[in-house]
Write a protein that holds these residues in place. Structure first.
Motif, PDB file in Angstrom:
ATOM      1  N   CYS A 144     -37.167  17.782 -20.948  1.00 18.34           N
ATOM      2  CA  CYS A 144     -38.071  18.919 -20.843  1.00 18.34           C
ATOM      3  C   CYS A 144     -37.199  20.149 -20.821  1.00 18.34           C
ATOM      4  O   CYS A 144     -36.244  20.227 -20.800  1.00 18.34           O
ATOM      5  N   CYS A 166     -38.377  12.525 -19.842  1.00 18.34           N
ATOM      6  CA  CYS A 166     -37.214  13.540 -19.914  1.00 18.34           C
ATOM      7  C   CYS A 166     -36.154  12.675 -19.234  1.00 18.34           C
ATOM      8  O   CYS A 166     -36.278  12.096 -18.196  1.00 18.34           O
ATOM      9  N   PRO A 196     -41.730  19.143 -24.711  1.00 14.39           N
ATOM     10  CA  PRO A 196     -40.355  18.405 -25.196  1.00 14.39           C
ATOM     11  C   PRO A 196     -39.587  19.170 -25.907  1.00 14.39           C
ATOM     12  O   PRO A 196     -39.715  20.115 -26.693  1.00 14.39           O
ATOM     13  N   LEU A 245     -44.190  14.654 -21.617  1.00 16.81           N
ATOM     14  CA  LEU A 245     -44.001  16.086 -21.681  1.00 16.81           C
ATOM     15  C   LEU A 245     -44.620  16.996 -22.635  1.00 16.81           C
ATOM     16  O   LEU A 245     -45.035  16.574 -23.834  1.00 16.81           O
TER      17      LEU A 245
END
Ligand SMILES: [Zn+2]
Length: 221
Positions: free
Chosen positions: A80, A42, A53, A50
């Motif tokens: 994120c 991120c 995402p 993530l």
């Protein structure tokens, strides 16, 4: 937040989708390229790998009111959900530091001490640095909902873990500075591609007198 090299040219689907009514800005070529360019982190909180995402617009398109922003490759970022949600406020809508164009580490200090996180602008007169530091402080410290408290804890724990790994690697390196493995380990931990890199690099830079040897390893190939 660290500097990221955005690859060019833009993914092909963006120009094609832009011509369609309700075209998509998150087709696989865009997602794959963002994940790779941003080292699977991120761009705001630097959490890696993530599970949720999102393709974030640095300058918001406000339900496609600003259509040119929707498909502009330079405006798309890997984020994120937590950070995307926190950033979705009026005060951040005129832009924050663009980490593909400016180096956030030149503008901000990333401080971690005793499980407290603070991001401080180096120049109080720099509007972008001030607003970005406010956003980042919220990202790590907001407590206004249960979910956000939990999300902040995960990120704080992650920073703590990386800092502990850094301290341990420094001790090992100092016991045996000639070991290639020890210096390699430190370089990996201090590389901008690593998780929560800004905090580790800021720590070494701020304590350069204590760690002149380690300071020399930042950005060394
Ligand atoms: Zn984030």
């Amino acid at each position: 937040m660290v500097k990221v090299e955005r690859s060019m040219p833009a993914p092909e689907s963006l120009a094609i989708e832009e011509k369609k009514k309700n075209g998509k800005y998150n087709l696989p070529d865009v997602v794959d390229r963002l994940r790779s360019d941003f080292n699977n982190k991120c761009y705001l909180c630097e959490t890696k790998g993530l599970q949720d995402p999102e393709v974030e617009h640095l300058l918001p398109h406000c339900n496609r009111k600003y259509l040119e922003r929707v498909f502009d490759w330079d405006n798309l970022f890997w984020s994120c959900k937590h950070c995307n949600d926190v950033k979705n406020q009026e005060e951040y809508s005129n832009g924050i530091i663009d980490c593909c164009k400016n180096d956030p580490e030149e503008l901000l200090l990333f401080l971690y001490k005793d499980n407290d996180i603070a991001i401080i602008p180096k120049d109080e007169e720099n509007r972008l640095a001030v607003i970005t530091s406010k956003l980042l402080n919220e990202i790590y410290n907001l407590k206004n909902t249960g979910i956000r408290i939990a999300a902040c804890e995960v990120r704080k724990d992650g920073v703590a873990m990386q800092m502990n790994q850094l301290y341990k690697a420094i001790t090992k390196y100092r016991k045996n500075p000639n070991s290639k493995l020890n210096s390699r380990m430190l370089k990996v931990l201090l590389n901008t591609e690593s998780e929560y890199a800004a905090f580790k690099r800021s720590y070494i830079r701020e304590n350069k007198d204590l760690y002149p040897d380690v300071y020399g390893l930042i950005d060394e190939e």
